[in-house]
Design a protein around this motif. Structure first.
Motif, PDB file in Angstrom:
ATOM      1  N   LEU A   1       8.079   5.900  -3.532  1.00  0.00           N
ATOM      2  CA  LEU A   1       7.406   4.618  -3.346  1.00  0.00           C
ATOM      3  C   LEU A   1       7.026   4.373  -1.891  1.00  0.00           C
ATOM      4  CD1 LEU A   1       9.397   2.252  -5.743  1.00  0.00           C
ATOM      5  CD2 LEU A   1       6.997   2.904  -5.913  1.00  0.00           C
ATOM      6  N   ARG A   2       7.888   4.793  -0.979  1.00  0.00           N
ATOM      7  CA  ARG A   2       7.579   4.570   0.444  1.00  0.00           C
ATOM      8  C   ARG A   2       6.343   5.361   0.853  1.00  0.00           C
ATOM      9  NH1 ARG A   2      11.672   5.652   5.585  1.00  0.00           N
ATOM     10  NH2 ARG A   2      10.166   5.053   7.222  1.00  0.00           N
ATOM     11  N   ALA A   3       6.275   6.627   0.448  1.00  0.00           N
ATOM     12  CA  ALA A   3       5.103   7.441   0.777  1.00  0.00           C
ATOM     13  C   ALA A   3       3.855   6.902   0.091  1.00  0.00           C
ATOM     14  CB  ALA A   3       5.351   8.894   0.364  1.00  0.00           C
ATOM     15  N   ALA A   4       4.013   6.400  -1.126  1.00  0.00           N
ATOM     16  CA  ALA A   4       2.872   5.826  -1.836  1.00  0.00           C
ATOM     17  C   ALA A   4       2.359   4.576  -1.120  1.00  0.00           C
ATOM     18  CB  ALA A   4       3.261   5.491  -3.269  1.00  0.00           C
ATOM     19  N   ARG A   5       3.289   3.786  -0.596  1.00  0.00           N
ATOM     20  CA  ARG A   5       2.885   2.584   0.126  1.00  0.00           C
ATOM     21  C   ARG A   5       2.104   2.951   1.383  1.00  0.00           C
ATOM     22  NH1 ARG A   5       4.659  -1.127   3.992  1.00  0.00           N
ATOM     23  NH2 ARG A   5       4.597  -3.321   3.353  1.00  0.00           N
ATOM     24  N   GLU A   6       2.555   3.966   2.101  1.00  0.00           N
ATOM     25  CA  GLU A   6       1.846   4.411   3.294  1.00  0.00           C
ATOM     26  C   GLU A   6       0.479   4.971   2.943  1.00  0.00           C
ATOM     27  OE1 GLU A   6       4.488   7.201   5.035  1.00  0.00           O
ATOM     28  OE2 GLU A   6       5.898   5.681   5.798  1.00  0.00           O
ATOM     29  N   ALA A   7       0.392   5.701   1.829  1.00  0.00           N
ATOM     30  CA  ALA A   7      -0.894   6.245   1.406  1.00  0.00           C
ATOM     31  C   ALA A   7      -1.863   5.133   1.034  1.00  0.00           C
ATOM     32  CB  ALA A   7      -0.691   7.193   0.219  1.00  0.00           C
ATOM     33  N   ALA A   8      -1.350   4.095   0.373  1.00  0.00           N
ATOM     34  CA  ALA A   8      -2.210   2.975  -0.018  1.00  0.00           C
ATOM     35  C   ALA A   8      -2.779   2.271   1.209  1.00  0.00           C
ATOM     36  CB  ALA A   8      -1.427   1.992  -0.884  1.00  0.00           C
ATOM     37  N   GLU A   9      -1.955   2.124   2.250  1.00  0.00           N
ATOM     38  CA  GLU A   9      -2.422   1.435   3.456  1.00  0.00           C
ATOM     39  C   GLU A   9      -3.531   2.227   4.144  1.00  0.00           C
ATOM     40  OE1 GLU A   9      -0.587  -0.635   7.505  1.00  0.00           O
ATOM     41  OE2 GLU A   9       0.592   0.821   6.360  1.00  0.00           O
ATOM     42  N   LEU A  10      -3.471   3.544   4.033  1.00  0.00           N
ATOM     43  CA  LEU A  10      -4.452   4.378   4.722  1.00  0.00           C
ATOM     44  C   LEU A  10      -5.729   4.574   3.922  1.00  0.00           C
ATOM     45  CD1 LEU A  10      -2.126   7.172   6.163  1.00  0.00           C
ATOM     46  CD2 LEU A  10      -3.179   5.285   7.410  1.00  0.00           C
ATOM     47  N   THR A  11      -5.655   4.516   2.609  1.00  0.00           N
ATOM     48  CA  THR A  11      -6.804   4.912   1.789  1.00  0.00           C
ATOM     49  C   THR A  11      -7.356   3.815   0.888  1.00  0.00           C
ATOM     50  OG1 THR A  11      -5.285   5.763   0.086  1.00  0.00           O
ATOM     51  CG2 THR A  11      -6.059   7.325   1.746  1.00  0.00           C
ATOM     52  N   ARG A  12      -6.622   2.751   0.655  1.00  0.00           N
ATOM     53  CA  ARG A  12      -7.173   1.700  -0.202  1.00  0.00           C
ATOM     54  C   ARG A  12      -8.362   1.033   0.484  1.00  0.00           C
ATOM     55  NH1 ARG A  12      -4.259  -0.459  -4.727  1.00  0.00           N
ATOM     56  NH2 ARG A  12      -5.869  -2.080  -4.759  1.00  0.00           N
ATOM     57  N   PRO A  13      -9.529   0.970  -0.147  1.00  0.00           N
ATOM     58  CA  PRO A  13     -10.699   0.378   0.507  1.00  0.00           C
ATOM     59  C   PRO A  13     -10.528  -1.102   0.806  1.00  0.00           C
ATOM     60  CG  PRO A  13     -11.129   0.825  -1.817  1.00  0.00           C
ATOM     61  CD  PRO A  13      -9.835   1.483  -1.481  1.00  0.00           C
ATOM     62  N   GLU A  14      -9.652  -1.791   0.063  1.00  0.00           N
ATOM     63  CA  GLU A  14      -9.432  -3.203   0.351  1.00  0.00           C
ATOM     64  C   GLU A  14      -8.852  -3.403   1.750  1.00  0.00           C
ATOM     65  OE1 GLU A  14      -8.772  -2.733  -4.140  1.00  0.00           O
ATOM     66  OE2 GLU A  14      -8.473  -1.595  -2.299  1.00  0.00           O
ATOM     67  N   PHE A  15      -7.896  -2.548   2.131  1.00  0.00           N
ATOM     68  CA  PHE A  15      -7.315  -2.647   3.473  1.00  0.00           C
ATOM     69  C   PHE A  15      -8.346  -2.301   4.544  1.00  0.00           C
ATOM     70  CE2 PHE A  15      -3.171  -2.028   1.239  1.00  0.00           C
ATOM     71  CZ  PHE A  15      -2.566  -3.174   1.703  1.00  0.00           C
ATOM     72  N   LEU A  16      -9.105  -1.260   4.293  1.00  0.00           N
ATOM     73  CA  LEU A  16     -10.102  -0.836   5.273  1.00  0.00           C
ATOM     74  C   LEU A  16     -11.202  -1.881   5.417  1.00  0.00           C
ATOM     75  CD1 LEU A  16     -10.256   2.885   4.135  1.00  0.00           C
ATOM     76  CD2 LEU A  16      -9.053   1.948   6.094  1.00  0.00           C
ATOM     77  N   ALA A  17     -11.575  -2.518   4.315  1.00  0.00           N
ATOM     78  CA  ALA A  17     -12.589  -3.578   4.397  1.00  0.00           C
ATOM     79  C   ALA A  17     -12.051  -4.780   5.162  1.00  0.00           C
ATOM     80  CB  ALA A  17     -13.024  -3.991   2.987  1.00  0.00           C
TER      81      ALA A  17
END
Length: 432
Positions: free
Chosen positions: A246-262
């Motif tokens: 889950l921790r690695a998944a959370r870090e991956a989401a922060e880097l690749t989720r377009p919502e965060f990048l937008a």
């Protein structure tokens, strides 16, 4: 004329809808077609193009501008000269024509701040379009898996109906030969009819699932075809999952989720808007040059003379009635709102990650369990048939064993569907 226009529009309609849903389609093809024909995706791409064009328009405001100028006038009360008559009068008509070159020299940071704001907004729109693509891919995957589940359910139900019909026919033959009573025949007939009813429901669910897939892809059926004619891939699709907690998944989401990048781009745009509001009291500095011809109103003849001018312009806003402070307050409020949305998104991501993780664990456990159940149900049916042949089991027991095997098979394909659906959801949540 009206008939001609209708023919033209009809032809355009045929051209627009020339592509149809393939009769044989797999998940990869369904995703590709959906990306090509989704109205939401076209709208998102158009929004990006609008913002990109705005960048070019604002950038052009900082470049030199050349324009042609001309004017003509008629003076109804021309100057008639001084009282002593030493000066002659002027002509009634006046005209001039030429070119004007305006060269912005510096806006003291305002133009750069405005360009940074528009550029960040355009990048945010691009990430928004990417979010639409990912959501569309998830919906198509779920629709395809649902359709595949319905197709497999129809296949299992057909096999079951074939077996039940064979049992009914065999019992009829055995009754006619005097080996059994009428009761097993009736029991096998009831089991057969119940199986047919289940098959009809499964075929209805298949049509509905294929129709949902077609709507997600955005294409019509081929001429003369319907949902019953669409064939999916024989194999279930596969998704490549990385081994992560889950921790690695959370870090991956922060880097690749377009919502965060937008949201990050929106923050940059808001900061640029804050700078732009702060720069509104800075001066403008530009140069200009004009060259052309005009008539000489004060000469004795209709003479034409050359006219040119060079100069610079400098302006400083002194008072705007509080507009600058209002813009600054608004930009700071936008920054706080973006930060709040980021916190809310994190809460949603945390929930989605744990839900997807739980679905993955449950689907793997259920799939392992139903594999064993299907094997046991198959063995139970074999033993029930042997016992019936030896007179130690009734037809009802055989029908019950057959129903248990059908249920086990349906549970297995449902578990396979749930596992793949959980995998696709997990990939979406982590931004893959």
């Amino acid at each position: 004329m009206r008939g001609l226009m209708l023919s033209v529009f009809a032809g355009l309609g045929l051209w627009v809808t020339a592509e149809t849903l393939p009769v044989h389609i797999d998940l990869e093809e369904a995703e590709r077609l959906a990306m090509l024909h989704s109205p939401l995706l076209r709208q998102a791409d158009a929004n990006v193009a609008i913002l990109e064009s705005e960048y070019g328009e604002v950038r052009a405001s900082g470049l030199p501008r050349l324009q042609a100028e001309a004017d003509a006038s008629y003076d109804g009360n021309p100057n008639t000269g001084g009282g002593n008559g030493d000066f002659g009068g002027s002509d009634n008509e006046s005209w001039r024509a030429g070119l004007r070159l305006d060269v912005p020299l510096t806006s003291f940071g305002r133009l750069d701040a405005r360009l940074a704001q528009i550029d960040a907004n355009a990048r945010a729109a691009e990430w928004g379009a990417d979010r639409v693509r990912r959501e569309l891919r998830l919906r198509v995957r779920e629709s395809y898996l649902r359709a595949k589940l319905a197709v497999e359910a129809v296949r299992v139900q057909k096999l079951s109906v074939e077996v039940l019909e064979k049992q009914w026919m065999e019992n009829q033959s055995r009754q006619e030969a005097g080996f059994i009573t009428r009761l097993p025949v009736l029991q096998s007939r009831v089991a057969y009819e119940n199986g047919r009813t289940a098959l009809l429901r499964a075929e209805r669910d298949r049509k509905l699932a294929v129709e949902a897939l077609r709507a997600g892809v955005g294409l019509p059926y081929p001429e003369g075809k319907g949902p019953e004619d669409i064939r999916l891939s024989d194999d279930w699709p596969t998704f490549a999952l990385d081994d992560m907690d889950l921790r690695a998944a959370r870090e991956a989401a922060e880097l690749t989720r377009p919502e965060f990048l937008a949201l990050e781009e929106e923050r940059l745009a808001a900061e640029a808007a804050r700078r732009l509001a702060d720069f509104t009291r800075r001066p403008d500095f530009s140069a200009f040059a004009t060259a052309g011809f005009e008539n000489d109103r004060f000469s004795d003849d209709d003479g034409v003379r050359e006219a040119w001018m060079l100069g610079v312009q400098f302006s400083v806003p002194l008072y705007d009635g509080g507009a600058r402070n209002s813009r600054i307050t608004r930009a700071e409020a936008v920054l706080r709102e973006i930060e709040s949305r980021r916190d809310q998104l994190w809460q949603q991501i945390e929930t989605d990650l744990r839900d997807a993780w739980s679905e993955l664990e449950l689907a793997d456990a259920v799939l392992e369990s139903v594999d064993v159940t299907e094997e046991q149900a198959g063995e139970a049916l074999r033993l029930a048939r042997e016992a019936q042949a030896n007179g130690r089991a009734t037809q009802l027991e055989v029908s019950t064993a057959e129903l248990d095997l059908t249920r086990a098979r349906l549970e297995r394909i449902a578990a396979e569907h749930d596992r793949l659906r959980a995998q696709s959801r997990w990939l979406y949540v982590i931004g893959r």
